[in-house]
Motif scaffolding. Structure first.
Motif, mmCIF file in Angstrom:
data_model
loop_
_atom_site.group_PDB
_atom_site.id
_atom_site.type_symbol
_atom_site.label_atom_id
_atom_site.label_comp_id
_atom_site.label_asym_id
_atom_site.label_seq_id
_atom_site.Cartn_x
_atom_site.Cartn_y
_atom_site.Cartn_z
ATOM 1 N N VAL A 89 3.620 6.477 -5.009
ATOM 2 C CA VAL A 89 3.467 6.849 -6.388
ATOM 3 C C VAL A 89 2.161 7.831 -7.004
ATOM 4 N N SER A 90 1.062 7.283 -6.251
ATOM 5 C CA SER A 90 -0.199 8.273 -6.893
ATOM 6 C C SER A 90 -0.051 9.767 -5.863
ATOM 7 N N ASP A 91 0.622 9.939 -4.946
ATOM 8 C CA ASP A 91 0.585 11.350 -4.409
ATOM 9 C C ASP A 91 1.804 11.940 -5.144
ATOM 10 N N PHE A 92 2.915 11.319 -5.596
ATOM 11 C CA PHE A 92 4.089 11.985 -6.371
ATOM 12 C C PHE A 92 3.241 12.643 -7.640
ATOM 13 N N ALA A 114 0.784 -1.183 0.191
ATOM 14 C CA ALA A 114 0.077 -0.026 -0.156
ATOM 15 C C ALA A 114 0.838 1.405 0.077
ATOM 16 N N ARG A 115 2.039 1.145 0.679
ATOM 17 C CA ARG A 115 2.812 2.369 0.866
ATOM 18 C C ARG A 115 3.256 2.741 -0.572
ATOM 19 N N VAL A 135 -0.177 12.213 6.966
ATOM 20 C CA VAL A 135 -1.092 11.775 7.777
ATOM 21 C C VAL A 135 -1.183 10.069 7.756
ATOM 22 N N VAL A 136 -1.141 9.658 6.267
ATOM 23 C CA VAL A 136 -0.857 8.237 6.208
ATOM 24 C C VAL A 136 0.042 7.653 6.871
ATOM 25 N N PHE A 137 1.366 7.921 6.853
ATOM 26 C CA PHE A 137 2.322 7.470 7.449
ATOM 27 C C PHE A 137 2.395 7.634 8.991
#
Length: 601
Positions: free
Chosen positions: A512-515, A506-507, A549-551
């Motif tokens: 990749v999506s956020d980049f 998931a990480r 927030v996710v991390f």
């Protein structure tokens, strides 16, 4: 000593509480900083708060052709933007419109009046010597001077006698450093030396008759009749000039700004007592573009308050050294130079010696604000073009407020639909997602509130759109993580191993999506101007906060809740029920048995 248990690997699930504590402490610190600074709300842009919109039309300087081009317009935009920001006006939008217009939007709540004065003051900056100085009101015919005070034959003792001393004495002094204590003679005539001599004479100390008019007995060569007529006309205009009237000042400034550098011009300006004065100014000695930098600093050596320091480039240093060397030989007011911006005298300090080091200080009755204003003008006053105000419009926040309400309603509906979907599909896991959304919203709000006073960020309608779009990006990250966990449970693993095995996959997908989102926001911010940059900035900021927030919140919180029976045992309302997910039987490891007994056939 007991041997360590086999099969136990150190991982982030060991101490997730520390990570949660870190992000919560950061949130508390940001909130405390917001209240401590007194900025508890994000700064609003002109479309939400209202303000003033100024349209400037560019014009070429006299004698210059094709000066209104893209390069000069971009340079003018940069200088105007720095000038406005130098006043502390935040989120002022400065951008070109068409080929020869510049639009300046100043939000409400800023120092709109002061900003408009300096934005509209966009002509070239010049340093001109002062030939004559007088009070700003029109003058009456002066009575003849007392014969007992007639000049000596040498002609050196007649300068500086009589007249209005208060009007002639300069308020500010230009020096090469704080240690310069030399001062010129404090007395001077109201008119300075005779105007015709100021225009044509090479001798810096000509002899004047007691009446202040050129003497018929002077040994100088006869002046051409054209020069005499020109000087007489200028003297007549100077005597009748009324700098106390705004319309007259505007007309005089326009004529002065349109004059050539070698012309003698009239000018108006205020002294430190805010009294209007009028000037006859000589040819340009130094151009404003030759000023490298100017700063307002506190004068700690003499305790005289604030002062303005100037640094010149090589060309400006030589020209400034030459003009101050000539002025230092003269008496007040002819030892003064006028700093002229858009035809108006903004300061008129005097000099007592030549300043040849490429630096100078202007000291006098400055307070902090007046010193900053003068330094701002000196730093950003030299524009490659002249401008005039084409239109000035007051923008109300009514339309923007309606659009904001509509946008917030749309955002609230979208957020409600996302929450309903999370609760219906993920059940107990939706609590983690909602808590993460709240933390992300709190971080976004506090950071936006703090960015207002620090970098001048203002929240406009496109920025609000960027924040609403970020809700979907953040929710998408939670969904990716939850689905990876559910995939591991479908493979027959229990919850705790499923969390740790699903997180790396998931990480990678989340990063990749956020980049990609952040890259799109960065490109949009670079290639666009104006309000679209607000959208790009907010989108990039919220994308970075999604990673944080996710991390630092979602993953540690999921690790802690995985130890709770409600989630670990797969309660039907946990969202992790193996039966609902169609999980395979639990994976079991089979061990091979090795018998030491040999079997016989």
């Amino acid at each position: 000593m007991a041997a360590p248990k086999k099969g136990r690997r150190p991982s982030s699930q060991g101490r997730p509480g520390r990570t949660l504590a870190f992000i919560l402490i950061a949130l508390v610190a940001l909130t405390g900083g917001m209240f401590a600074s007194g900025h508890t709300k994000p700064r609003l842009g002109i479309d939400l708060a209202g303000g003033t919109s100024i349209t400037l039309q560019a014009k070429s300087q006299p004698g210059e052709k094709n000066a209104v081009n893209k390069t000069n317009m971009n340079t003018a935009v940069e200088i105007i933007e720095r000038r406005v920001n130098g006043l502390g006006v935040s989120e002022a939008e400065v951008q070109t419109q068409g080929d020869d217009n510049i639009v300046v939007n100043i939000p409400k709540g800023s120092n709109e009046k002061q900003a408009r004065e300096q934005v509209g003051t966009t002509a070239q900056l010049f340093f001109r010597p002062v030939l004559t100085l007088a009070p700003g009101a029109p003058q009456k015919e002066q009575p003849p001077a007392d014969p007992s005070k007639s000049p000596d034959k040498g002609g050196d003792k007649d300068k500086g006698k009589g007249g209005d001393k208060d009007a002639a004495e300069p308020d500010d002094k230009a020096t090469g450093g704080s240690g310069d204590k030399e001062s010129p003679s404090p007395t001077a005539t109201t008119q300075g030396r005779p105007l015709s001599e100021g225009l044509t004479a090479d001798d810096p100390t000509p002899t004047a008759s007691p009446s202040g008019k050129p003497s018929d007995k002077e040994s100088t060569p006869p002046k051409p009749s054209g020069e005499e007529a020109k000087a007489a006309d200028l003297q007549k205009r100077f005597t009748a000039l009324d700098c106390t009237q705004r319309a007259t000042r505007a007309k005089t400034a326009e004529q002065s700004a349109a004059a050539k550098g070698k012309d003698v011009v009239l000018g108006c300006g205020q002294n430190n007592q805010k009294q209007w004065q009028k000037y006859i100014l000589g040819p340009v000695g130094v151009e404003g573009r030759d000023v490298d930098d100017a700063k307002a600093v506190l004068d700690t050596t003499s305790g005289a308050g604030w002062k303005v320091t100037m640094d010149f480039n090589d060309k400006g240093a030589k020209a400034f050294g030459d003009i101050t060397g000539e002025l230092a030989k003269k008496q007040s007011p002819q030892n003064q130079f006028a700093i002229v911006l858009d035809g108006e005298v903004v300061s008129d300090p005097y000099v007592s010696r030549a300043l040849t080091q490429g630096t100078a200080e202007i000291s006098g009755s400055f307070d902090q604000q007046s010193a900053k204003d003068l330094a701002n003008i000196l730093s950003y006053g030299a524009l490659p073009l002249s401008f005039r105000e084409d239109t000035v419009t007051t923008v109300t926040a009514a339309l923007g407020g309606e659009q904001l309400r509509a946008g917030l309603i749309a955002g609230a509906i979208g957020l409600a639909l996302v929450v309903i979907y999370l609760v219906a599909y993920y059940r107990g896991l939706s609590l983690i997602a909602i808590a993460s959304l709240l933390v992300s919203a709190a971080l976004t709000y506090t950071i936006m509130a703090l960015l207002g006073p620090t970098i001048g960020f203002a929240l406009n309608l496109p920025a609000v759109c960027g924040a609403i779009v970020a809700i979907g990006i953040t929710a998408d990250s939670f969904i990716v993580f939850f689905e990876r966990i559910r995939d591991e449970i479908r493979e027959g693993r229990s919850l705790r191993p499923a969390v740790e095995r699903g997180w790396p996959r998931a990480r990678r997908t989340i990063l990749v999506s956020d980049f990609v989102s952040f890259l799109a926001a960065a490109v949009l911010f670079i290639v666009t101007v104006g309000k679209v940059q607000g959208f790009a900035f907010t989108l990039g900021l919220t994308t970075l906060l999604d990673v944080v927030v996710v991390f630092l919140f979602t993953k540690p919180l999921m690790t802690i809740l995985a130890r709770k029976k409600f989630f670990a045992n797969g309660h039907p309302w946990s969202g992790l029920d193996p039966k609902r997910l169609g999980a395979k039987p639990p994976l079991r490891r089979t061990r091979r048995t090795h018998s030491s007994d040999t079997k016989e056939a």
